[in-house]
Design an enzyme around this catalytic site. Structure first.
Site, PDB file in Angstrom:
ATOM      1  N   HIS A 150      -7.238 -35.131   6.748  1.00 20.63           N
ATOM      2  CA  HIS A 150      -8.293 -35.239   7.753  1.00 20.63           C
ATOM      3  C   HIS A 150      -7.844 -34.529   9.018  1.00 20.63           C
ATOM      4  CE1 HIS A 150     -11.703 -36.883   9.970  1.00 20.63           C
ATOM      5  NE2 HIS A 150     -10.853 -37.037  10.969  1.00 20.63           N
ATOM      6  N   ASP A 182     -19.208 -47.986  10.642  1.00 24.91           N
ATOM      7  CA  ASP A 182     -18.684 -46.870  11.437  1.00 24.91           C
ATOM      8  C   ASP A 182     -19.776 -45.862  11.754  1.00 24.91           C
ATOM      9  OD1 ASP A 182     -16.528 -45.142  12.567  1.00 24.91           O
ATOM     10  OD2 ASP A 182     -17.233 -43.827  10.960  1.00 24.91           O
ATOM     11  N   ARG A 194     -21.700 -44.926  20.115  1.00 23.97           N
ATOM     12  CA  ARG A 194     -20.664 -44.426  21.031  1.00 23.97           C
ATOM     13  C   ARG A 194     -21.047 -43.061  21.585  1.00 23.97           C
ATOM     14  NH1 ARG A 194     -15.883 -44.005  17.337  1.00 23.97           N
ATOM     15  NH2 ARG A 194     -14.851 -43.104  19.161  1.00 23.97           N
ATOM     16  N   SER A 219     -12.235 -45.501  13.533  1.00 27.49           N
ATOM     17  CA  SER A 219     -13.352 -44.765  12.947  1.00 27.49           C
ATOM     18  C   SER A 219     -12.864 -43.853  11.827  1.00 27.49           C
ATOM     19  CB  SER A 219     -14.061 -43.946  14.028  1.00 27.49           C
ATOM     20  OG  SER A 219     -15.060 -43.114  13.470  1.00 27.49           O
TER      21      SER A 219
END
Length: 428
Positions: free
Chosen positions: A80, A159, A166, A181
């Site tokens: 990631h 999430d 957010r 997250s």
């Protein structure tokens, strides 16, 4: 559970209990906790932070809001990236690692603002589709070893809902919230090992090494707590990666890497991450560049694209309009601002302002010199590509101050700045 009590506790700098966290996450996911209440709690977290146990509980609650993928029987490792400009590394990295026998389940996202999205890049390939069922993903991992696709809606749905909130309430900038997250999705994905690419610099969310290291350490701890072998590389995003930012242009550059060429910094980072992934997957020391040279990584790429309906031999989208920006003086490229380049690509149509906006697959920026390279007045510095000619002026203006031309040759630094994980301590 009274959400106001939870908000007040964090507002006053208190520590939330496991039960409070689980109930407020479940309540917001189901609609029992109002968006304005969750917004208040998120802002309290931004201002007062969370401890390690709270972050782990918050992450676990988001995982438990949905399903966990079962990838039993596959030796899986994932990667990631926290996002950057010209960050096309997933494209050559996924088939490269899979070509050594590991299964790489790469659940990716779309771009927003100046950071590009892996799915947007791949959708520039005619016929390629991002949306796979879980059964299709498992079958492709068994048969090809590599899959890049969108996450299913039932994977950490809390999430997805929290991130949207957010984004519109100014509560993105929180290391506990960012770490939970990312890791809630990756742990729910069911991978056995995970390598994180945490970006540092002007084109990254984390502008300083210290903040990036803190984020990396938090995510590595969350992975370890969940039984996932997790390590992180901290990598430089003060200048954009490679020579292109956009969608189709980044696919073309990735194909150069898979063919054994490509920009040196893209190759450097691809190989560094592949080495970590192969080690985390239990293969130990491997010559990770060998399958770039012998064509096996390219073969896996073609199989991966075909399995998802794409035509690896089809021409990529071409822009209707191009514009060349030339250098104003002689010297060497001393700096190239990643944020400016990313925003220029976005202005050209390669990115989106809001989730769901369309993107232009042909739009993007190509720079003809990297840091340390010589430049000459009047020679091409940037080529801008777009489908809508009216976008060119603002993109050109955004690049006005993106370049520093210096008299002595500047030496480009390494892309890998440090490491967090089980084999070494982070380094500068």
């Amino acid at each position: 559970m009274d959400p106001i009590t939870v908000i007040a506790a964090k507002r006053d700098g208190g520590e939330l209990s496991t039960e409070q966290i689980r109930e407020v996450i479940a309540g917001y996911t189901s609609g029992g906790v109002a968006p304005e209440q969750m917004s208040s709690l998120l802002m309290a977290i931004v201002l007062n932070g969370m401890g390690r146990r709270e972050i782990a509980d918050w992450t676990a609650a988001m995982i438990d809001s949905g399903v966990r993928l079962d990838l039993t029987g596959l030796r899986t490792v994932d990667k990631h990236s926290t996002g950057g400009v010209g960050d096309k590394i997933t494209l050559p990295l996924t088939p490269l690692v899979a070509s050594y026998g590991l299964a790489v389940p790469q659940l990716s996202g779309r771009g927003l603002g100046h950071t590009g999205g892996t799915l947007d890049k791949l959708e520039s390939i005619p016929g390629w589709r991002a949306d796979l069922t879980v059964d299709e993903m498992r079958a492709q991992l068994r048969e090809v070893g590599a899959v890049v696709c969108a996450a299913t809606a039932d994977l950490a749905p809390a999430d997805r809902k929290l991130y949207a909130l957010r984004d519109v309430t100014g509560t993105v900038a929180s290391i506990p919230l960012i770490a939970s997250s990312i890791m809630s999705k990756k742990i729910a994905e069911g991978t056995g090992a995970l390598v994180l690419d945490v970006k540092v610099g002007s084109g990254a969310f984390m502008k300083t090494y210290a903040d990036a290291a803190e984020l990396a350490e938090a995510m590595v701890e969350l992975g370890a707590d969940a039984g996932v072998d997790t390590r992180a590389l901290l990598t430089d995003m003060s200048s954009p990666l490679g020579r292109t930012a956009g969608n189709a242009v980044e696919v073309a550059e990735s194909l150069e890497v898979l063919a054994g060429g490509g920009p040196s910094d893209v190759v450097e980072l691809t190989v560094a991450l592949a080495r970590e992934m192969l080690d985390a997957g239990g293969l130990g020391e491997v010559d990770v560049a060998e399958n770039l040279r012998n064509g096996r990584a390219m073969d896996t790429w073609r199989s991966m694209i075909i399995a998802q309906g794409g035509d690896p031999d089809a021409p990529l989208p071409a822009p209707r309009h191009t514009h060349v920006v030339t250098a104003t003086g002689d010297g060497h490229l001393g700096a190239l601002d990643a944020l400016a380049v990313g925003e220029a690509a976005w202005l050209l149509g390669a990115g989106r302002s809001r989730p769901g906006d369309a993107v232009s697959y042909a739009a993007g920026v190509t720079w003809h010199a990297g840091v340390g390279d010589p430049v000459r007045a009047g020679e091409p510095l940037f080529t801008l590509a777009c489908d809508d000619e009216s976008r060119l002026e603002r993109a050109v203006e955004r690049l006005d101050d993106a370049v520093q031309i210096v008299a002595p040759a500047a030496r480009p630094g390494p892309r890998v700045l440090g490491r967090v994980g089980d084999r070494a301590q982070p380094r500068r």
